[in-house]
Each structure stands twice: as structure tokens, then as C-alpha cells.
Write a protein that holds these residues in place. Structure first.
Motif, short mmCIF file in Angstrom:
data_model
loop_
_atom_site.label_atom_id
_atom_site.label_comp_id
_atom_site.label_asym_id
_atom_site.label_seq_id
_atom_site.Cartn_x
_atom_site.Cartn_y
_atom_site.Cartn_z
N ILE A 7 -27.62 -52.71 -19.51
CA ILE A 7 -28.92 -52.77 -20.28
C ILE A 7 -29.89 -53.84 -19.69
CG2 ILE A 7 -29.69 -53.08 -22.54
CD1 ILE A 7 -27.51 -50.61 -22.26
N GLY A 8 -31.16 -53.33 -19.27
CA GLY A 8 -31.99 -54.27 -18.77
C GLY A 8 -32.23 -53.91 -17.28
N LEU A 9 -33.17 -53.72 -16.85
CA LEU A 9 -33.48 -53.17 -15.42
C LEU A 9 -34.43 -54.20 -14.80
CD1 LEU A 9 -33.22 -49.60 -15.38
CD2 LEU A 9 -31.40 -50.86 -15.01
N GLY A 10 -34.40 -55.46 -14.87
CA GLY A 10 -35.27 -56.29 -14.26
C GLY A 10 -34.94 -57.03 -13.12
N TYR A 11 -35.37 -58.22 -13.06
CA TYR A 11 -35.08 -59.15 -11.68
C TYR A 11 -33.38 -59.36 -11.49
CZ TYR A 11 -39.94 -60.33 -11.55
OH TYR A 11 -41.13 -60.24 -11.24
N ILE A 12 -32.54 -59.21 -12.59
CA ILE A 12 -31.17 -59.30 -12.51
C ILE A 12 -30.57 -57.79 -12.48
CG2 ILE A 12 -28.93 -60.29 -13.10
CD1 ILE A 12 -30.86 -62.07 -11.62
N GLY A 13 -30.85 -57.12 -13.51
CA GLY A 13 -30.14 -55.77 -14.12
C GLY A 13 -30.32 -54.89 -12.85
N LEU A 14 -31.55 -54.63 -12.33
CA LEU A 14 -31.68 -53.71 -11.20
C LEU A 14 -30.99 -54.01 -9.88
CD1 LEU A 14 -32.76 -50.91 -10.63
CD2 LEU A 14 -34.94 -52.18 -10.00
N PRO A 15 -31.02 -54.93 -9.47
CA PRO A 15 -30.42 -55.38 -8.25
C PRO A 15 -28.57 -55.20 -8.53
CG PRO A 15 -31.91 -57.19 -8.54
CD PRO A 15 -31.95 -56.26 -9.74
N THR A 16 -28.41 -55.72 -9.60
CA THR A 16 -26.67 -55.58 -10.06
C THR A 16 -26.35 -54.25 -10.23
OG1 THR A 16 -26.95 -57.55 -11.03
CG2 THR A 16 -25.03 -55.93 -11.80
N SER A 17 -27.40 -53.06 -10.76
CA SER A 17 -27.01 -51.82 -10.82
C SER A 17 -26.92 -51.28 -9.47
CB SER A 17 -28.15 -51.11 -11.56
OG SER A 17 -28.23 -51.67 -12.84
N VAL A 18 -27.89 -51.57 -8.62
CA VAL A 18 -27.88 -50.65 -7.44
C VAL A 18 -26.82 -51.07 -6.49
CG1 VAL A 18 -30.10 -50.37 -7.32
CG2 VAL A 18 -29.31 -52.45 -6.26
N MET A 19 -26.33 -52.66 -6.48
CA MET A 19 -25.04 -52.90 -5.94
C MET A 19 -23.67 -52.22 -6.48
SD MET A 19 -25.56 -55.19 -3.70
CE MET A 19 -24.05 -55.93 -3.32
N PHE A 20 -23.65 -52.05 -7.90
CA PHE A 20 -22.25 -51.32 -8.17
C PHE A 20 -22.64 -49.79 -7.68
CE2 PHE A 20 -21.74 -54.60 -11.70
CZ PHE A 20 -20.43 -54.90 -11.27
N ALA A 21 -23.59 -49.14 -7.85
CA ALA A 21 -23.89 -47.84 -7.41
C ALA A 21 -23.64 -47.54 -6.00
CB ALA A 21 -25.47 -47.37 -7.90
N ASN A 22 -24.01 -48.51 -4.99
CA ASN A 22 -23.72 -48.51 -3.74
C ASN A 22 -22.39 -48.78 -3.25
OD1 ASN A 22 -26.53 -47.35 -3.23
ND2 ASN A 22 -27.23 -49.33 -2.82
N ASN A 23 -21.73 -49.46 -4.28
CA ASN A 23 -20.14 -49.62 -3.96
C ASN A 23 -19.17 -48.45 -4.93
OD1 ASN A 23 -19.46 -52.26 -2.32
ND2 ASN A 23 -21.39 -52.47 -3.51
N GLY A 24 -19.67 -47.44 -4.98
CA GLY A 24 -18.99 -46.10 -5.38
C GLY A 24 -18.73 -45.99 -7.17
N LEU A 25 -19.35 -46.90 -7.83
CA LEU A 25 -19.24 -46.59 -9.28
C LEU A 25 -20.42 -45.69 -9.76
CD1 LEU A 25 -17.79 -49.62 -8.34
CD2 LEU A 25 -17.63 -49.29 -10.78
N HIS A 26 -20.54 -45.11 -10.75
CA HIS A 26 -21.61 -44.57 -11.35
C HIS A 26 -22.24 -45.40 -12.37
CE1 HIS A 26 -24.39 -41.47 -12.90
NE2 HIS A 26 -23.75 -42.10 -14.08
N VAL A 27 -23.50 -45.62 -12.19
CA VAL A 27 -24.16 -46.55 -13.22
C VAL A 27 -25.27 -45.93 -13.71
CG1 VAL A 27 -25.60 -48.88 -13.03
CG2 VAL A 27 -23.95 -48.50 -11.44
N HIS A 28 -25.32 -45.97 -15.14
CA HIS A 28 -26.62 -45.57 -16.02
C HIS A 28 -27.45 -46.86 -16.39
CE1 HIS A 28 -28.99 -43.02 -18.50
NE2 HIS A 28 -28.68 -43.91 -19.58
N GLY A 29 -28.40 -47.02 -15.91
CA GLY A 29 -29.43 -48.09 -16.07
C GLY A 29 -30.22 -47.80 -17.25
N VAL A 30 -30.52 -48.69 -18.10
CA VAL A 30 -31.21 -48.66 -19.40
C VAL A 30 -32.49 -49.79 -19.36
CG1 VAL A 30 -31.20 -48.50 -21.96
CG2 VAL A 30 -29.07 -47.67 -20.45
N ASP A 31 -33.60 -49.37 -19.92
CA ASP A 31 -34.58 -50.30 -20.10
C ASP A 31 -35.43 -49.73 -21.17
OD1 ASP A 31 -35.57 -53.02 -18.35
OD2 ASP A 31 -36.97 -52.16 -19.54
#
Length: 423
Positions: A7-31
Motif C-alpha cells: 500500500i503506497g507506491l511512492g519513493y519507498i513503496g515502489l522500489p520495495t515492490s519491484v525488489m520483491f517482484a524481481n526476486n520471485g514474489l508476486h506483488v500487487h501495488g496499490v496507490d
């Protein structure tokens, strides 16, 4: 923990989301910002961060990252929303409260909720827990909860997400351990486990330490100007002592963390946090100090109606983040002093001020004083001879000590530097 809802795709949420996604987890980002969601879905950035574009591309292309304005069911919910301060310097928890409420319909037995936002101590216990209890799940057994604050700086987010140590504070041991296991997907640094309130305090301590240190440096800058020495040289020499690490002065303190978090402690314990409060007041006073310095320089040169070229709107070098930037306050005070100005920042694409120029040359044209507020690389390599051909008066006030003095004085400029006494 195969699916994460961020929840939150700003300066922290978006980089965190792509890190998890690129390490094999499915991520649903919300903003809640539909425009930002639309851009991300189309692999377009709404924030600037080194390495983010290629990582976002990979995350979207892999199918591991989806985005929308509404949450979905997941194994883990990460809340990474702003936690600003109100005009009266009290913590504004409405975003954290709203984000927590938004996930209630989607929570299931066995879920983990992680708060990443930097917040006042006891936010998890006093703000989030009462809301999470409305899910009907038993907290600590059926629903695990923790706080793991981000500890990164803009411009180096991905490097620090991976390599920095991380603090994880759970409401119980199982919450902390499960959160540690989650972040091990990409964190190579050491992960320290504690309780939620201590984790909240640790993050606020870190930023408050830096704020107090900068306030000390700003006081030293003023003293140095008054007694005729160079504060930058003095600090550099003092820092050669093995147990001294003085930060650098500047036009104020910006960013969502250092300029905000100390107020959490002042609000929590106003009668005790006196040094913290004074440091905040010192750093908050610097924009006015800089504006008055501009006025004094103009008067010294007998310029009655000076035009100032303000260079730098972001709070830090080489980023596009204007949150709590002292530059906005400097501009406010220059306007109060009826000083004409133009402003330019190569990293800020949106128009934030009527006086904001689209090109550097436009900002410098017919300026009497060039005011450096952010040490962007683009400003460090400014050609003083070319600049001299654009400005009306050859005067510079460098609040970041980022310009090569010899080159500018050789080109005929009267170079003033914050913390250095001018003859």
C-alpha cells in the motif's frame, strides 16, 4: 508468503515492490493516485530514482508486479505511505490510518501486516492495532504484525535496500521472525529483531541524531562567519579526530524524514525533548537566514532591486524530491522581502512556482545574485565564464560550498559561501 500487497507506491513503496517482484514474489501495488498507478502500469516513472526504470520494466514484464487503486487478498500486506506533520508540528497519521483500514476486508488468517512508514513510537500499538482488531482476527496468532522502517536515501535506494542492515520490530516473536524471513528475499545486510515500539524509536532516533548534528553545523557556520574563519575547513579538520563526525551546514533541512521525525519526539515528550526541539528550530530558521543574507549582499553591492536566480529546488543533490525542501522556504522569504527571483532545478519537471524557469539560461538571464541551494552535479560544473555572459551582476551565494572558488573568482565573480566570512 508468495503474494505481497504493498500500500503506497511512492519513493519507498515502489522500489520495495519491484525488489520483491524481481526476486520471485508476486506483488500487487496499490496507490490512491490513479495517475501514478496508470504510469506504473505502462512502465512510466512518476518518481526519479537511479536504476528504477529497468527494474520496473523487469517486474512488469515478468508478470510479478501488478498495480491498481484497490488492495487484493495476499499473504503479506506492507504499508508504505507518508507520515507527515501538521502545521502545528504534530504527527499526521491519516495516511497510515486510511491504509490500515483499506486492507481490513482482505485480511485472512495467517496474514502478516508490516508497517514500513516512519512513525512516532507506539503507532503500531495505539493506531494500527485497534483498526486491525476490527478484522475479527486474533492479533499475534491469526494475524501477525510488525514494523520494519526503511533506512535508505534517495539516489541510492536499491543499493541500500539490499546492503543496509534492517530493523524488524514485531508485536511478538513470531511476527518479527516471519518479517525477517520475508525481507531475506533480497536483504543481504544483517536483520535485527526487536519489538515494534523499539523499532519505531530506532528509526526516529537515527534521523533525529542527524538533525541535531546538522543544527550544530549550522550554528558553527554562523559563528565562523562572525569570527572570520572557514567553517568547511574547520569541520573537515575536526572530523579527522577518530571520534568526531560533524555533518555539514546548509540552507536548512529537507526530506520526508530528517525534517519531520524529530517533531514526533517533541510531540511525545515536549518537556524532555528540549535539545531536539532547539535543533529543529535552528534548522527551520536557516531559510530566513539565507534570505536575509541575500538581502545584505545586495545592499553591500548597492543593488536596489536585485534579481535572484535560485538554483536548486530538491532537498538533496541529484534527485527530484521536494518534500520539506528548504528551497521552498527560502523562496517564500525572498518574496516576503520583495526580491525578484527566478528558480530552476534540472530534476524537477513539474511547475511548482510561477517564477520557475524551464531552462538554466532562462533563470540566469539578467540575475544579480546566483543563489545555490542544492548541490546538483549540473551546478557543480557550471561554467563561470558562460554564466558571466548571462547575468547582470557577477555575484554568487553558495550555501552548499559546491562551486570551485578559484575558477569563479578568476571569472570576476564575488563568491559568497555560507559559513565563510567575506572580506
Amino acid at each position: 508468503m508468495n503474494k505481497i500487497c504493498v500500500i503506497g507506491l511512492g519513493y519507498i513503496g515502489l522500489p520495495t515492490s519491484v525488489m520483491f517482484a524481481n526476486n520471485g514474489l508476486h506483488v500487487h501495488g496499490v496507490d490512491v493516485n490513479a495517475e501514478a498507478v496508470g504510469k506504473i502500469r505502462n512502465k512510466q516513472l512518476h518518481i526519479e530514482e537511479n536504476g528504477l526504470q529497468e527494474r520496473l520494466n523487469a517486474a512488469i514484464d515478468s508478470g510479478n508486479l501488478t498495480v491498481s487503486t484497490t488492495p487484493e487478498k495476499a499473504d503479506v500486506f506492507i504499508i508504505a505511505v507518508p507520515s507527515p506533520i501538521n502545521p502545528d508540528k504534530t504527527a499526521d497519521m491519516k495516511y497510515v490510518e486510511a491504509a490500515t483500514k483499506s486492507i481490513i476486508p482482505f485480511l485472512e488468517k495467517g496474514n502478516l501486516v508490516v508497517l514500513e512508514s516512519t512513525v512516532p513510537p507506539r503507532t503500531v500499538e495505539d493506531v494500527m492495532m485497534p483498526i486491525l482488531k476490527t478484522s475479527g482476527l486474533e492479533i499475534g496468532t491469526e494475524l501477525l504484525v510488525s514494523h520494519s522502517p526503511e533506512r535508505v536515501i534517495p539516489g541510492r535506494v536499491f543499493e541500500e535496500l539490499v546492503n543496509n542492515s534492517r530493523i524488524v520490530g514485531g508485536i511478538n516473536e513470531e511476527s518479527a521472525e516471519k518479517t525477517r524471513d520475508l525481507y531475506r528475499a533480497f536483504v543481504k545486510g544483517e536483520i535485527f529483531l526487536t519489538d515494534a515500539t523499539t523499532a519505531e524509536m530506532v528509526k526516529v532516533i537515527e534521523n533525529t541524531y542527524r538533525d541535531v548534528n546538522i543544527a550544530f553545523a549550522n550554528e558553527l557556520a554562523k559563528i565562523s562567519e562572525n569570527i572570520g574563519i572557514n567553517v568547511w575547513e574547520a569541520i573537515k579538520l575536526a572530523n579527522h579526530h577518530p571520534r568526531v563526525n560533524i555533518h555539514l551546514p546548509g540552507p536548512g533541512v529537507g526530506g520526508h524524514c530528517i525534517a519531520v521525525d524529530p517533531w514526533f519526539l517533541v510531540e511525545l515528550q515536549p518537556e524532555t525533548a528540549k535539545i531536539i526541539h532547539l535543533a529543529r528550530q535552528t534548522n527551520d530558521s536557516m531559510p530566513l537566514y539565507v534570505a536575509n543574507k541575500v538581502k545584505a549582499i545586495a545592499e553591500k553591492h548597492q543593488i536596489n532591486n536585485p534579481k535572484v536566480a535560485v538554483l536548486g529546488l530538491a532537498f538533496k543533490a541529484n534527485i527530484d524530491d521536494m518534500r520539506e525542501s528548504p528551497s521552498t522556504e527560502v523562496i517564500h522569504y525572498l518574496k516576503e522581502l520583495n526580491i525578484e527571483l527566478t528558480a530552476f532545478d534540472p530534476h524537477i519537471k513539474e511547475q511548482n512556482f510561477a517564477q520557475q524557469a524551464l531552462k538554466l539560461e532562462e533563470a540566469l538571464e539578467n540575475a544579480d545574485i546566483v543563489l545555490i541551494l542544492t548541490e546538483h552535479d549540473e551546478f557543480k560544473i557550471l561554467n563561470p565564464k558562460q554564466t558571466a555572459g548571462l547575468v547582470r551582476s557577477k555575484i554568487v551565494l553558495d550555501t552548499k560550498n559546491c562551486l570551485p572558488r578559484e575558477a569563479w573568482t578568476k571569472a570576476g565573480f564575488d563568491l559568497h559561501v555560507l559559513g565563510i566570512a567575506n572580506d
